[in-house]
Design a protein around this motif. Sequence first.
Motif, PDB file in Angstrom:
ATOM      1  N   THR A  59       4.775 -12.350  -3.885  1.00 27.09           N
ATOM      2  CA  THR A  59       5.620 -13.529  -4.041  1.00 27.09           C
ATOM      3  C   THR A  59       6.951 -13.316  -3.327  1.00 27.09           C
ATOM      4  O   THR A  59       7.450 -14.210  -2.632  1.00 27.09           O
ATOM      5  CB  THR A  59       5.879 -13.803  -5.539  1.00 27.09           C
ATOM      6  N   ALA A  60       7.509 -12.128  -3.500  1.00 27.65           N
ATOM      7  CA  ALA A  60       8.803 -11.847  -2.869  1.00 27.65           C
ATOM      8  C   ALA A  60       8.685 -11.926  -1.351  1.00 27.65           C
ATOM      9  O   ALA A  60       9.568 -12.479  -0.676  1.00 27.65           O
ATOM     10  CB  ALA A  60       9.296 -10.465  -3.294  1.00 27.65           C
ATOM     11  N   LEU A  61       7.595 -11.389  -0.816  1.00 25.82           N
ATOM     12  CA  LEU A  61       7.401 -11.445   0.629  1.00 25.82           C
ATOM     13  C   LEU A  61       7.309 -12.895   1.114  1.00 25.82           C
ATOM     14  O   LEU A  61       7.921 -13.264   2.113  1.00 25.82           O
ATOM     15  CB  LEU A  61       6.132 -10.679   1.027  1.00 25.82           C
ATOM     16  N   ALA A  62       6.537 -13.699   0.386  1.00 28.45           N
ATOM     17  CA  ALA A  62       6.412 -15.105   0.777  1.00 28.45           C
ATOM     18  C   ALA A  62       7.761 -15.803   0.725  1.00 28.45           C
ATOM     19  O   ALA A  62       8.120 -16.588   1.597  1.00 28.45           O
ATOM     20  CB  ALA A  62       5.406 -15.815  -0.134  1.00 28.45           C
ATOM     21  N   LEU A  63       8.530 -15.495  -0.316  1.00 25.86           N
ATOM     22  CA  LEU A  63       9.865 -16.081  -0.455  1.00 25.86           C
ATOM     23  C   LEU A  63      10.747 -15.682   0.716  1.00 25.86           C
ATOM     24  O   LEU A  63      11.409 -16.514   1.336  1.00 25.86           O
ATOM     25  CB  LEU A  63      10.510 -15.581  -1.753  1.00 25.86           C
ATOM     26  N   LEU A  64      10.741 -14.376   1.003  1.00 28.87           N
ATOM     27  CA  LEU A  64      11.559 -13.869   2.097  1.00 28.87           C
ATOM     28  C   LEU A  64      11.166 -14.541   3.404  1.00 28.87           C
ATOM     29  O   LEU A  64      12.006 -14.904   4.209  1.00 28.87           O
ATOM     30  CB  LEU A  64      11.362 -12.355   2.241  1.00 28.87           C
ATOM     31  N   PHE A  65       9.861 -14.710   3.578  1.00 30.02           N
ATOM     32  CA  PHE A  65       9.371 -15.311   4.804  1.00 30.02           C
ATOM     33  C   PHE A  65       9.894 -16.736   4.959  1.00 30.02           C
ATOM     34  O   PHE A  65      10.391 -17.120   6.015  1.00 30.02           O
ATOM     35  CB  PHE A  65       7.856 -15.298   4.796  1.00 30.02           C
ATOM     36  N   TYR A  66       9.787 -17.524   3.893  1.00 28.75           N
ATOM     37  CA  TYR A  66      10.263 -18.903   3.968  1.00 28.75           C
ATOM     38  C   TYR A  66      11.786 -18.970   4.098  1.00 28.75           C
ATOM     39  O   TYR A  66      12.327 -19.967   4.529  1.00 28.75           O
ATOM     40  CB  TYR A  66       9.801 -19.703   2.749  1.00 28.75           C
ATOM     41  N   ARG A  67      12.453 -17.891   3.689  1.00 25.73           N
ATOM     42  CA  ARG A  67      13.913 -17.901   3.799  1.00 25.73           C
ATOM     43  C   ARG A  67      14.381 -17.309   5.126  1.00 25.73           C
ATOM     44  O   ARG A  67      15.574 -17.317   5.409  1.00 25.73           O
ATOM     45  CB  ARG A  67      14.522 -17.122   2.628  1.00 25.73           C
ATOM     46  N   SER A  68      13.442 -16.792   5.923  1.00 34.18           N
ATOM     47  CA  SER A  68      13.846 -16.241   7.216  1.00 34.18           C
ATOM     48  C   SER A  68      14.215 -17.395   8.147  1.00 34.18           C
ATOM     49  O   SER A  68      14.005 -18.560   7.828  1.00 34.18           O
ATOM     50  CB  SER A  68      12.707 -15.436   7.813  1.00 34.18           C
ATOM     51  N   LYS A  69      14.767 -17.025   9.304  1.00 28.73           N
ATOM     52  CA  LYS A  69      15.170 -18.068  10.250  1.00 28.73           C
ATOM     53  C   LYS A  69      13.978 -18.927  10.658  1.00 28.73           C
ATOM     54  O   LYS A  69      13.999 -20.142  10.558  1.00 28.73           O
ATOM     55  CB  LYS A  69      15.761 -17.411  11.499  1.00 28.73           C
ATOM     56  N   TYR A  70      12.923 -18.233  11.150  1.00 21.70           N
ATOM     57  CA  TYR A  70      11.797 -19.008  11.654  1.00 21.70           C
ATOM     58  C   TYR A  70      11.050 -19.691  10.520  1.00 21.70           C
ATOM     59  O   TYR A  70      10.525 -20.798  10.689  1.00 21.70           O
ATOM     60  CB  TYR A  70      10.863 -18.111  12.467  1.00 21.70           C
ATOM     61  N   GLY A  71      11.031 -19.054   9.347  1.00 23.00           N
ATOM     62  CA  GLY A  71      10.418 -19.684   8.186  1.00 23.00           C
ATOM     63  C   GLY A  71      11.075 -21.017   7.863  1.00 23.00           C
ATOM     64  O   GLY A  71      10.422 -21.989   7.500  1.00 23.00           O
ATOM     65  N   THR A  72      12.406 -21.050   8.006  1.00 27.85           N
ATOM     66  CA  THR A  72      13.138 -22.287   7.754  1.00 27.85           C
ATOM     67  C   THR A  72      12.711 -23.365   8.730  1.00 27.85           C
ATOM     68  O   THR A  72      12.521 -24.529   8.360  1.00 27.85           O
ATOM     69  CB  THR A  72      14.648 -22.015   7.889  1.00 27.85           C
ATOM     70  N   VAL A  73      12.549 -22.963   9.997  1.00 27.83           N
ATOM     71  CA  VAL A  73      12.124 -23.929  11.007  1.00 27.83           C
ATOM     72  C   VAL A  73      10.720 -24.446  10.683  1.00 27.83           C
ATOM     73  O   VAL A  73      10.446 -25.641  10.748  1.00 27.83           O
ATOM     74  CB  VAL A  73      12.147 -23.278  12.407  1.00 27.83           C
ATOM     75  N   MET A  74       9.832 -23.503  10.277  1.00 24.06           N
ATOM     76  CA  MET A  74       8.463 -23.895   9.935  1.00 24.06           C
ATOM     77  C   MET A  74       8.461 -24.924   8.819  1.00 24.06           C
ATOM     78  O   MET A  74       7.719 -25.886   8.846  1.00 24.06           O
ATOM     79  CB  MET A  74       7.687 -22.677   9.459  1.00 24.06           C
ATOM     80  N   LYS A  75       9.310 -24.692   7.844  1.00 21.49           N
ATOM     81  CA  LYS A  75       9.416 -25.627   6.732  1.00 21.49           C
ATOM     82  C   LYS A  75       9.835 -26.995   7.259  1.00 21.49           C
ATOM     83  O   LYS A  75       9.305 -28.020   6.861  1.00 21.49           O
ATOM     84  CB  LYS A  75      10.460 -25.103   5.741  1.00 21.49           C
ATOM     85  N   LEU A 121       7.518 -30.534   1.135  1.00 26.73           N
ATOM     86  CA  LEU A 121       8.167 -30.056  -0.081  1.00 26.73           C
ATOM     87  C   LEU A 121       7.230 -29.149  -0.852  1.00 26.73           C
ATOM     88  O   LEU A 121       6.263 -29.612  -1.451  1.00 26.73           O
ATOM     89  CB  LEU A 121       8.556 -31.246  -0.964  1.00 26.73           C
ATOM     90  N   VAL A 122       7.472 -27.858  -0.808  1.00 27.52           N
ATOM     91  CA  VAL A 122       6.671 -26.926  -1.587  1.00 27.52           C
ATOM     92  C   VAL A 122       7.595 -25.860  -2.156  1.00 27.52           C
ATOM     93  O   VAL A 122       8.720 -25.702  -1.704  1.00 27.52           O
ATOM     94  CB  VAL A 122       5.576 -26.232  -0.735  1.00 27.52           C
ATOM     95  N   SER A 123       7.116 -25.144  -3.163  1.00 21.69           N
ATOM     96  CA  SER A 123       7.931 -24.113  -3.770  1.00 21.69           C
ATOM     97  C   SER A 123       7.075 -22.869  -3.973  1.00 21.69           C
ATOM     98  O   SER A 123       5.991 -22.948  -4.545  1.00 21.69           O
ATOM     99  CB  SER A 123       8.484 -24.620  -5.109  1.00 21.69           C
ATOM    100  N   VAL A 124       7.579 -21.741  -3.483  1.00 22.30           N
ATOM    101  CA  VAL A 124       6.831 -20.490  -3.584  1.00 22.30           C
ATOM    102  C   VAL A 124       6.626 -20.114  -5.050  1.00 22.30           C
ATOM    103  O   VAL A 124       5.495 -19.938  -5.519  1.00 22.30           O
ATOM    104  CB  VAL A 124       7.574 -19.354  -2.849  1.00 22.30           C
ATOM    105  N   VAL A 125       7.735 -20.013  -5.778  1.00 23.19           N
ATOM    106  CA  VAL A 125       7.646 -19.587  -7.170  1.00 23.19           C
ATOM    107  C   VAL A 125       6.864 -20.602  -7.991  1.00 23.19           C
ATOM    108  O   VAL A 125       6.052 -20.248  -8.845  1.00 23.19           O
ATOM    109  CB  VAL A 125       9.064 -19.379  -7.748  1.00 23.19           C
ATOM    110  N   GLY A 126       7.076 -21.879  -7.686  1.00 20.05           N
ATOM    111  CA  GLY A 126       6.351 -22.933  -8.380  1.00 20.05           C
ATOM    112  C   GLY A 126       4.849 -22.770  -8.201  1.00 20.05           C
ATOM    113  O   GLY A 126       4.081 -22.883  -9.153  1.00 20.05           O
ATOM    114  N   ALA A 127       4.441 -22.488  -6.961  1.00 19.70           N
ATOM    115  CA  ALA A 127       3.007 -22.333  -6.697  1.00 19.70           C
ATOM    116  C   ALA A 127       2.436 -21.161  -7.492  1.00 19.70           C
ATOM    117  O   ALA A 127       1.314 -21.241  -8.012  1.00 19.70           O
ATOM    118  CB  ALA A 127       2.768 -22.123  -5.202  1.00 19.70           C
ATOM    119  N   VAL A 128       3.217 -20.092  -7.613  1.00 24.06           N
ATOM    120  CA  VAL A 128       2.758 -18.934  -8.376  1.00 24.06           C
ATOM    121  C   VAL A 128       2.565 -19.312  -9.849  1.00 24.06           C
ATOM    122  O   VAL A 128       1.520 -19.041 -10.442  1.00 24.06           O
ATOM    123  CB  VAL A 128       3.760 -17.767  -8.242  1.00 24.06           C
ATOM    124  N   PHE A 129       3.559 -19.979 -10.413  1.00 19.09           N
ATOM    125  CA  PHE A 129       3.430 -20.405 -11.819  1.00 19.09           C
ATOM    126  C   PHE A 129       2.281 -21.395 -11.964  1.00 19.09           C
ATOM    127  O   PHE A 129       1.547 -21.375 -12.959  1.00 19.09           O
ATOM    128  CB  PHE A 129       4.733 -21.034 -12.316  1.00 19.09           C
TER     129      PHE A 129
END
Lengths: 325, 821
Positions: B680-696, B768-776
């Motif tokens: 989960t932490a890795l996925a979070l970090l990924f979405y918070r990275s520069k390119y992850g932000t662009v992907m979002k 609109l998606v949420s990493v932690v939300g998806a885990v829960f």
Amino acid sequence: MNENKAKKKFSLSDASWVYVMFGSIAMWLAMCAISGKFSFESLQTNIIAATFLAIVSIGQMLVVTTGKGAMDLSIPGTITLAAFLNSMLINGDPNKIVVGIIIIVLTGAAIGVFNSICVLGLKIPPMIATLAVNYILSSFAMMCNSHMGFERLVQADVLVAIASGKTFGIYNMIFVVAAITILVVFLLKKTTYGKSLIALGQNDLAAYIAGMHINKVQIFTYILGGVLGAIAGLLISVRSGGAFLGMGDDYLMDTVAGVVLGGTLMSGGRACAVGTVFGCLFIRIVVTLMQLAQFDIGVQYIIKGILIVAIIIIGTPSRRKTEQM
Amino acid sequence: MAGADSTVAKNTGVLLEANHIVKQYGKTTATNDVSIYINYGEVLALVGGNGAGKSTLTRMISGVTKPDSGEVIFEGQKLDLNTFNSRMATQMGIRVVYQELSLCTNLKVYENFYVELYSMFKGDFKWRKNAQKMAKNIINEIFPDSGIDVNARLDELTIAQQQMCEISRAFADKKLKLLILDEPTSSLAEEQTNQLIEYIKKKAKDGISFIYISHRLKEIIALVDRVDIMQNGKKIWEGNIEETNEDDLVLKMSGILDKKDCTEEEVLYKYEPEKLNENVYVKMNNFTGSGLKNVDFEIKGGEIIGVAGLEGNGQKDLLHAIFESKNRKKAGIDFKGSIAYVTGDRKKEGNFVLWDILQNMMITKLSFGKLFKVNNEAALHDDAKKWYDKLKIKSDGMDQKIVDLSGGNQQKVLVARAMVADADIIILDDPTRGVDIVTKRQIYELLIEAANNGKLVIFYSSENIELELCNRVFVMRYGTVVKELKEKEVVADSIVEASFMGEELKPVKNDKKKSKGLKITKSDAFIPFVAMMVIYAVCAFKNSSVLSPFGIELLLSGALPLIVLSLSQMFIIGLGHVDLGVGYFMGIVNVICATWLYTNPALGFGALILILLFYACMGLIIYYRNIPAVIMTLGASFIWKGLGITIQRSPGGQVPQWIQAIFTLDSTIPICLILAVVITALALLFYRSKYGTVMKGFGNNPMALVRSGWSQPKAYFSIYLTAGIIAMIAGFIISGISGASDTNASGTYTLQTICSVIVGGGYLLGGLVSVVGAVFGAMTFSLISVLLGFLNVSTDYVAAVQGAILLIILGIRAFKKGEKN
């Protein structure tokens, strides 16, 4: 001007079913070559197997034609549930046939209504809505399965006559499919419903602006899809002599393949019922060929999957083209 | 920074000149030999009516549109217009604030600053902090007390706040030399408008140049140095602001000065109703709603009613409200007669592209009848033929496809559609857009004939001169009719004049800060967390052993594959796609783990890399071939399933020791918990990275990102690759836990992953998606299965319950959304 008209008659879009028909014949000849004997019987066997698929596929075709990538993924569940209802309600008793058929058809209609409520009322994308509905239906089928004994093996004579019998040396199922096809072609070509459906699939906003009742059209389309699925499920169970879990699962991909092969646009707005029927025949022959060649069931899945993707890729204009339009 | 400013200030003279610019769209000339220039530190206003060519001109200067001919010189250098694009323009310091917002509403305010100004953050590891600072500073500098929280997601802001962000973002570019603002104040309140004007003035002193496009003449008088007036693709006047004033501008814009030059456009028709048809009418009784306010009028058959005003002031809302009341009765709108709607937006809401002229013409007539009516083709053909001949539609015959016709002839078909239907009320929505003068006249004549036959014609046009045809004209501003012009008053000048009336009606923006609840409850993961805990509590109530460490470990190990697979699905749904084959993809990974990886590791790893590549390529196929992701992934699911069955016919096999060893590690903290947290932490970090932000961002507004210079196919490929890698990890996990493989069982995971993402606060559209939300969400779904087991509910129902929960959640959301609107 007349010359122009004549040219149009043979344009690809109007008569793409001709290609599928010739394709089916070619495949059949290939099959004869592989098996080493030339027989009309083998063609007939494939045709009869294709008739069941054709009934569901026509329903699928109508749903696909509503456009925006709509597809009915609840078909497997509908088929399986209808098969179980046949075993539970009719169970070979000639007195219960009429009531049983009415209930099965109404169940199909109810599934259609439910699908359209999800799609139109709740605004869920058709794929997701029908996928969820399919899970619910297969649970119902499981429920039937666990509440049933072994009585499911009996079939009513009248139904057997329809599903497996012949009249004048021709399988009755061919008449059934022909009747359904003619009815759907008539609906599509002659009625306001048909025109509205085709218009809706091309451009739903334009259809609304032009004054069409786009909601009514979609609800009826999903109902028709559900009813055709239920009828097919009933006949399939009669022919195979019972009902079992997951019996509808293989039909899903085949309906999509049959519909696309027959010249119907996956993006909606163009339907070809005759093409769908021949598309189904083509798919059945491909499956028989794969069986004849003794392909593993897994390989058959792979080939079918690749076939679907390839057909759709070929059938869709590329990004650049669509942007120019 | 101060140094940079002073160097700019040194420059004097011409910053940019565009000479003899010509741009044609089909038969319409958007700009006809237009030349403009702008000096360093100057504010130039571009004014003119709708369709004057202002927006097209600015799009060419900013590299979005290629001119047909002409030259652009920037800082003394002639640009090569063949290679000039928006990315180069940005690098040279030319920026545009578009009328339609080009922000990603699923990203935070400061993230939007990053995706646009990414070149300023190269190699910056603290980019989040710096972008926050940058956003905060510039927003506060331009719009003090705007109430914008730069950490808020954009869709939590009001439209006005979003516009402030967009404007501020352009100013944040330190290389900025020329800023083009296209109606920047259309949703700003007066206070912020003044703040913006003051800021532009200040920046102009620093040497930055501005092109300011606005219908608000007051702002223009207050702000600009020079004005260019455009009309019908030509520049008709230029001069310093001192030479003119508000009234003078209105006069000039209405084109009186140059009327002699464009007699071609002049309407020679004037309609006066002889007799009103009382059987056909529309009565608006102080109607408010659907973008309209207190609209009150009565119009009758035999009239031609014009609807006018500056673009976007409720004219279209009025037409739509009347049309829609046909299907759903609205309080305050009463009408009698059948209604047909003729659109001028042929491509978007008019043409049926696969159909010929005949079918396009008769469809409205059909829709007036019963749904299952069997139609008489011959009679319809004759009806259509009459209008086809009358309108002199140029084509090879009525069986020619509508898309093969010219724009004007397409429009004739659409007008004929209403005529064939013989509708009593004919609504025309800018029907002469991009249509030649001969066709226009034909349409005018037709409208007059229809009105003479007792029909009610409601005519909206973006060209005021056309409306001189009407016997009455309603001029609209801010959703209200501000002026009714009758008979002799109906002249283009009065329409233009009235269009600028009603400034006091401007809706008061309530920029009240939203009440902030506890921060934690606002989090996307809050509701899925509560749902999970509730179900966990019920489980514990039924069977207290789930509270023991061993119980927790057992629950977690059951849930872990779903958790990880849901994260994979989350990336795909974040893009606005859905993967219908992810379950079987995990299945094939599982099979390879239990077979080849054990017997022949090299073959096993090779196979895994191959299928991963194929998975990533699905993104490219979907992009380049433009096919729906659902179909692509559905087809792929059969390939995965087939591969799985081919490699291993029946469940079983042997998973390599090293994979299993991970799950039998002896540690005080359950190993599954560690894995869940790490992934989960890795996925979070990924979405918070520069390119992850662009992907979002690509899941929300791909157009804006492409305009900022990001590549869409690359993004699709990366997202599918990421999702594939995560799904592969899920495959390893299920192998490690079960020690064997079962292809068929993995198929059921697909729906569960979609459910988990949706329950976890994800939306199928809009990124609109949420990493932690998806885990829960995934844990919730696992617990539901467990709970159903405790309740002695047969496993038959599990799928049904999951499907039903998905439908219910989506249903509730649709309902809520409907309430909001």
